[in-house]
Enzyme design. Structure first.
Site, mmCIF file in Angstrom:
data_model
loop_
_atom_site.group_PDB
_atom_site.id
_atom_site.type_symbol
_atom_site.label_atom_id
_atom_site.label_comp_id
_atom_site.label_asym_id
_atom_site.label_seq_id
_atom_site.Cartn_x
_atom_site.Cartn_y
_atom_site.Cartn_z
ATOM 1 N N GLU A 39 0.798 -1.227 0.000
ATOM 2 C CA GLU A 39 0.000 0.000 0.000
ATOM 3 C C GLU A 39 0.834 1.282 0.000
ATOM 4 O O GLU A 39 0.661 2.144 0.868
ATOM 5 C CB GLU A 39 -0.995 -0.043 1.176
ATOM 6 N N GLU B 149 -6.284 -10.120 -2.593
ATOM 7 C CA GLU B 149 -7.115 -10.023 -1.377
ATOM 8 C C GLU B 149 -8.602 -9.935 -1.732
ATOM 9 O O GLU B 149 -9.361 -9.199 -1.101
ATOM 10 C CB GLU B 149 -6.695 -8.805 -0.550
HETATM 11 O O1 G3I Z 1 -4.046 -10.787 18.086
HETATM 12 C C1 G3I Z 1 -4.397 -9.541 18.717
HETATM 13 C C2 G3I Z 1 -5.143 -9.798 19.982
HETATM 14 O O2 G3I Z 1 -4.298 -10.446 20.893
HETATM 15 C C3 G3I Z 1 -5.632 -8.466 20.544
HETATM 16 O O3 G3I Z 1 -6.440 -8.699 21.659
HETATM 17 C C4 G3I Z 1 -6.458 -7.720 19.514
HETATM 18 C C5 G3I Z 1 -6.890 -6.345 19.984
HETATM 19 O O4 G3I Z 1 -7.122 -5.463 18.911
HETATM 20 O O5 G3I Z 1 -5.666 -7.536 18.367
HETATM 21 C C6 G3I Z 1 -5.272 -8.751 17.767
HETATM 22 O O6 G3I Z 1 -4.529 -8.470 16.608
HETATM 23 C C7 G3I Z 1 -5.269 -8.000 15.511
HETATM 24 C C8 G3I Z 1 -5.060 -8.982 14.361
HETATM 25 O O7 G3I Z 1 -5.659 -8.499 13.190
HETATM 26 C C9 G3I Z 1 -5.639 -10.335 14.666
HETATM 27 O O8 G3I Z 1 -7.013 -10.236 14.886
HETATM 28 C C10 G3I Z 1 -4.768 -6.634 15.136
HETATM 29 O O9 G3I Z 1 -5.105 -5.720 16.158
HETATM 30 C C11 G3I Z 1 -5.386 -6.209 13.852
HETATM 31 O O10 G3I Z 1 -4.772 -4.999 13.432
HETATM 32 C C12 G3I Z 1 -5.159 -7.251 12.777
HETATM 33 O O11 G3I Z 1 -5.826 -6.829 11.626
HETATM 34 C C13 G3I Z 1 -5.349 -7.335 10.406
HETATM 35 C C14 G3I Z 1 -4.899 -6.153 9.578
HETATM 36 O O12 G3I Z 1 -4.583 -6.560 8.258
HETATM 37 C C15 G3I Z 1 -3.635 -5.511 10.177
HETATM 38 O O13 G3I Z 1 -2.579 -6.421 10.190
HETATM 39 C C16 G3I Z 1 -6.504 -8.040 9.723
HETATM 40 O O14 G3I Z 1 -6.798 -9.237 10.436
HETATM 41 C C17 G3I Z 1 -6.118 -8.388 8.293
HETATM 42 O O15 G3I Z 1 -7.233 -8.929 7.609
HETATM 43 C C18 G3I Z 1 -5.689 -7.109 7.584
HETATM 44 O O16 G3I Z 1 -5.316 -7.417 6.270
HETATM 45 C C19 G3I Z 1 -5.044 -6.310 5.447
HETATM 46 C C20 G3I Z 1 -3.877 -6.670 4.545
HETATM 47 O O17 G3I Z 1 -2.783 -7.070 5.334
HETATM 48 C C21 G3I Z 1 -3.504 -5.510 3.639
HETATM 49 N N1 G3I Z 1 -4.646 -5.039 2.882
HETATM 50 C C22 G3I Z 1 -5.834 -4.737 3.676
HETATM 51 C C23 G3I Z 1 -6.233 -5.927 4.549
HETATM 52 C C24 G3I Z 1 -7.480 -5.634 5.338
HETATM 53 O O18 G3I Z 1 -7.263 -4.607 6.258
#
Ligand code: G3I
Length: 369
Positions: free
Chosen positions: A157, A272
Site C-alpha cells: 500500500e 485479497e
Molecule cells: O491478536 C491480537 C489480539 O491479541 C488483541 O487482543 C487484539 C486487539 O485489537 O488484536 C489482535 O490483533 C489483531 C489482528 O488483526 C488479529 O485479529 C490486530 O489488532 C489487527 O490490526 C489485525 O488486523 C489485520 C490487519 O490486516 C492488520 O494487520 C486483519 O486481520 C487483516 O485482515 C488485515 O489485512 C489487510 C492486509 O494485510 C492488507 N490489505 C488490507 C487488509 C485488510 O485490512
C-alpha cells in the site's frame, strides 16, 4: 463477442454447468485450485494458523480448495517482532508446515507496511533514520523464509493520491527516507532473497471514479519508473477488495490497466479478493447473488489477462472476514434481523459454500480455452 463465462458455458453444456454448480464437498468435484490450475493459475486464500488449528471445517476447506495460502497477519513485522528482539515465528512455521503437508505454496505478505510496523520500530526509524532497521528485518524474515516462499509483497500500500506526496503515501518510511524507500526496499529484498519474485501490493484500482482513476495512473507511473531504472520488481498484487457501493465494474477501466502492467513484463496476482456489501436490506440469498455477480464480473475481466497468475480471497469464510458493517451502510434490522457478518467470501460463517464459490469455479473454468 462471447464473454469468458458465456464461452465456458457453451463448451461445457448443461451437464458441465451443473457439475460446476455442485457442492464442492463432494470428493469428485474439482476444487477451486483444480479449476484454476487448468488455466495455469493458482487459487489461494488468506489464513491464520490459530483459526486453522481451532476449526476442522476450515482446515478441510483450506486443504481441499487452495493451492496457495497467504498468512493474513503472521508474517507482518508487528507479528514477528512485536517487542524489539523478541521474535515469534511459531504461527508462520505452523502455516508453512500446513501448506507443505497439503502441497500448497505460501505467498509472502508483507515485508514493509506502515500499519503493521511495530511501534518501537516506527519510533527508532524516526529517531535514528537508519535503513539498517529495515534491512535487519528483511534479512531475518527472508533469511528464514526467502527460499520456501517464492513471492513476496515487499511494500504494501505505497499509493495515496489524496493525502500523499506525488501520489505516494506519507508513511514513516517516506518521511524518513524519501520516495526512494520503495526502490530501496525492493533492492534490499533482492539482496536477501535472490530467487524470490518481488511485488508491490495495493488496493482500489477497480472502479470508475476519480480517486481510483488517479490511483491507477499513479501506480502505473510508479512501476514504470521502477522498471525503467532497473529496480528489481517482478510483479504486482492487486488486492481487489470489491465494493458494492462503488458502481459497476467496467472492462474498459480494468482491462487496459492490467494490460499496461502486463506490457511492463509484470506478473499480476489478485491478492485479497472479497466483496463489501453496502445494502444489507435483503435476504441472504439476494445478498449472496449480488456478491457472486460482482466476483463473476471482476474475474470475467481479470482472467482474460494472461499475466494474472493467481487469485487469492482474503479468507475463505465470512466468519473470519475483516469486513464490517459500517456507518452509512443500509440496514433494516426489523425486517431482516442482524445482517452481520458481511457475506463477501466464498463460504458462509457455517462453512457452507455460497454462490461466490460457484462464481469462482465458473470463472476459472472459463480459462479452459
Ligand atoms: O491478536 C491480537 C489480539 O491479541 C488483541 O487482543 C487484539 C486487539 O485489537 O488484536 C489482535 O490483533 C489483531 C489482528 O488483526 C488479529 O485479529 C490486530 O489488532 C489487527 O490490526 C489485525 O488486523 C489485520 C490487519 O490486516 C492488520 O494487520 C486483519 O486481520 C487483516 O485482515 C488485515 O489485512 C489487510 C492486509 O494485510 C492488507 N490489505 C488490507 C487488509 C485488510 O485490512
Amino acid at each position: 463477442m462471447l464473454t469468458r463465462r458465456e464461452f465456458a458455458a457453451s463448451l461445457l453444456g448443461v451437464a458441465g454447468a451443473a457439475l460446476l454448480a455442485a457442492a464442492p464437498s463432494r470428493a469428485d468435484t474439482p476444487s477451486l485450485n483444480d479449476l484454476a490450475r487448468r488455466s495455469g493459475r493458482v487459487f489461494g486464500a488468506a489464513m491464520r494458523a490459530d483459526q486453522l488449528a481451532a476449526e476442522p471445517a476450515l482446515r478441510k476447506a483450506a486443504a481441499a480448495e487452495c493451492g496457495m495460502l497467504t498468512p493474513e497477519i503472521h508474517l507482518k513485522w508487528n507479528s514477528i517482532e512485536n517487542r524489539k528482539g523478541s521474535i515469534w515465528y511459531e504461527p508462520v512455521d505452523q502455516l508453512v508446515a500446513f501448506a507443505a503437508r497439503n502441497g500448497q505454496k505460501v505467498y509472502g505478505h508483507a515485508l514493509l507496511w506502515e500499519q503493521s510496523t511495530p511501534d518501537w520500530a516506527l519510533r527508532e526509524l524516526k529517531a535514528r533514520r537508519n535503513w539498517r532497521l529495515v534491512s535487519d528485518h528483511f534479512e531475518r524474515v527472508l533469511g528464514r523464509y526467502g527460499e520456501t516462499i517464492e513471492v513476496w509483497d515487499v511494500v504494501n500500500e505505497p499509493i495515496d493520491t489524496q493525502g500523499g506526496r506525488q501520489g505516494l503515501r506519507r508513511n514513516t518510511f517516506h518521511r524518513v527516507f524519501g520516495p526512494g524507500y520503495i526502490a530501496h526496499a525492493l533492492e534490499t529484498a533482492r539482496h536477501y532473497a535472490p530467487r524470490a519474485r518481488l511485488m508491490l501490493n495495493d488496493y482500489s484500482f477497480e472502479y470508475d471514479n476519480h480517486v481510483e482513476a488517479d490511483r491507477r495512473k499513479t501506480f502505473l507511473r510508479l512501476v514504470a519508473d521502477l522498471k525503467g531504472r532497473g529496480v528489481p520488481l517482478d510483479g504486482v498484487g492487486l488486492q481487489a477488495h470489491l465494493d458494492l457501493g462503488k458502481g459497476p465494474l467496467k472492462r474498459p477501466v480494468i482491462a487496459p490497466f492490467m494490460q499496461a502492467l502486463a506490457d511492463m513484463g509484470l506478473e499480476i496476482y489478485i491478492t485479497e479478493l472479497d466483496v463489501k456489501e453496502r445494502d444489507y436490506r435483503a435476504t441472504p440469498q439476494t445478498r449472496d447473488a449480488r456478491v457472486a455477480d460482482e466476483v463473476a464480473r471482476y474475474l470475467d475481466i481479470a482472467l482474460d489477462q494472461k499475466a494474472v497468475k493467481g487469485v487469492t480471497t482474503w479468507g475463505l469464510s465470512d466468519r473470519h472476514s475483516w469486513l464490517r458493517i459500517e456507518r452509512g451502510d443500509r440496514v433494516d434490522r426489523k425486517r431482516y434481523g442482524n445482517p452481520a457478518p458481511n457475506r463477501g467470501l466464498p463460504y458462509d460463517a457455517a462453512m457452507q459454500p455460497k454462490p461466490m464459490h460457484q462464481a469462482l469455479a465458473q470463472a476459472f473454468s472459463g480459462g479452459l480455452t
